[in-house]
Motif scaffolding. Structure first.
Motif, PDB file in Angstrom:
ATOM      1  N   VAL A  86      44.671  35.332  38.909  1.00 46.10           N
ATOM      2  CA  VAL A  86      44.101  35.903  37.684  1.00 46.10           C
ATOM      3  C   VAL A  86      42.592  36.071  37.844  1.00 46.10           C
ATOM      4  O   VAL A  86      42.033  37.105  37.452  1.00 46.10           O
ATOM      5  N   LEU A  87      41.928  35.085  38.415  1.00 49.59           N
ATOM      6  CA  LEU A  87      40.486  35.184  38.617  1.00 49.59           C
ATOM      7  C   LEU A  87      40.130  36.168  39.720  1.00 49.59           C
ATOM      8  O   LEU A  87      39.004  36.663  39.776  1.00 49.59           O
ATOM      9  N   ALA A  88      41.086  36.470  40.597  1.00 51.45           N
ATOM     10  CA  ALA A  88      40.832  37.429  41.674  1.00 51.45           C
ATOM     11  C   ALA A  88      40.567  38.824  41.124  1.00 51.45           C
ATOM     12  O   ALA A  88      39.814  39.592  41.722  1.00 51.45           O
ATOM     13  N   ILE A  89      41.142  39.162  39.988  1.00 52.01           N
ATOM     14  CA  ILE A  89      40.983  40.507  39.430  1.00 52.01           C
ATOM     15  C   ILE A  89      39.527  40.775  39.067  1.00 52.01           C
ATOM     16  O   ILE A  89      38.933  41.731  39.576  1.00 52.01           O
ATOM     17  N   PRO A  90      38.902  39.955  38.203  1.00 49.87           N
ATOM     18  CA  PRO A  90      37.500  40.258  37.890  1.00 49.87           C
ATOM     19  C   PRO A  90      36.566  40.053  39.081  1.00 49.87           C
ATOM     20  O   PRO A  90      35.593  40.783  39.231  1.00 49.87           O
ATOM     21  N   LEU A  91      36.864  39.067  39.938  1.00 46.46           N
ATOM     22  CA  LEU A  91      36.016  38.863  41.112  1.00 46.46           C
ATOM     23  C   LEU A  91      36.067  40.068  42.041  1.00 46.46           C
ATOM     24  O   LEU A  91      35.050  40.487  42.599  1.00 46.46           O
ATOM     25  N   SER A  92      37.249  40.649  42.212  1.00 42.93           N
ATOM     26  CA  SER A  92      37.382  41.847  43.037  1.00 42.93           C
ATOM     27  C   SER A  92      36.628  43.014  42.418  1.00 42.93           C
ATOM     28  O   SER A  92      35.954  43.785  43.121  1.00 42.93           O
ATOM     29  N   ALA A  93      36.744  43.162  41.111  1.00 42.75           N
ATOM     30  CA  ALA A  93      36.057  44.265  40.432  1.00 42.75           C
ATOM     31  C   ALA A  93      34.540  44.119  40.550  1.00 42.75           C
ATOM     32  O   ALA A  93      33.838  45.093  40.835  1.00 42.75           O
TER      33      ALA A  93
END
Length: 142
Positions: A86-93
């Motif tokens: 779940v945290l990978a999504i904003p970190l990737s963005a």
């Protein structure tokens, strides 16, 4: 547990009834109030669970165990993986938006690194780095 569910159901029904009586202009305040009660109930349940686990660990230490039992269950590992994704999504963005491909790679390197460390902590022999003890100090050999 069912009594607490009944209380929560009563609270929800009272909130819905108040919304019908007061109208839509008070809807957000009523919802916030109900969510605050749910939040307090969840906080209380988590606090009770943490206290129980802490008491169990203290009891285990008092009975002579050298270390408290490792509480790393499958559910905790699964939860850690889900939170990581779940945290990978904003970190990737953020990484991809600011630094494009290098930023995206750095974000995912961090995500993978955190998960590798977690896996190694939970399973000490996972990556083949088992501790070897000398046979001189073994209690099993005479």
């Amino acid at each position: 547990m069912e009594a607490r569910d009944a209380d929560l159901k009563k609270e929800l029904n009272a909130t819905l009834q108040a919304r019908r009586e007061l109208g839509e202009e008070y809807e957000s305040a009523l919802v916030e109030s109900f969510l605050e009660k749910v939040d307090q109930r969840i906080d209380g349940a988590v606090e009770r669970r943490v206290r129980r686990q802490l008491a169990e660990q203290q009891l285990q230490v008092a009975r002579g165990s050298r270390e408290p039992k490792n509480g790393d269950s499958w559910g905790e590992r699964f939860g850690f993986g889900i939170v990581s994704l779940v945290l990978a999504i904003p970190l990737s963005a953020i990484g991809g938006g600011i630094a494009h491909l290098p930023g995206l790679l750095a974000a995912w390197a961090g995500i993978v690194g955190v998960n590798v460390v977690q896996a190694a902590r939970a399973n000490p022999g996972l990556f083949g780095h088992r501790r070897h003890t000398s046979s001189q100090g073994s209690d099993w050999e005479e």
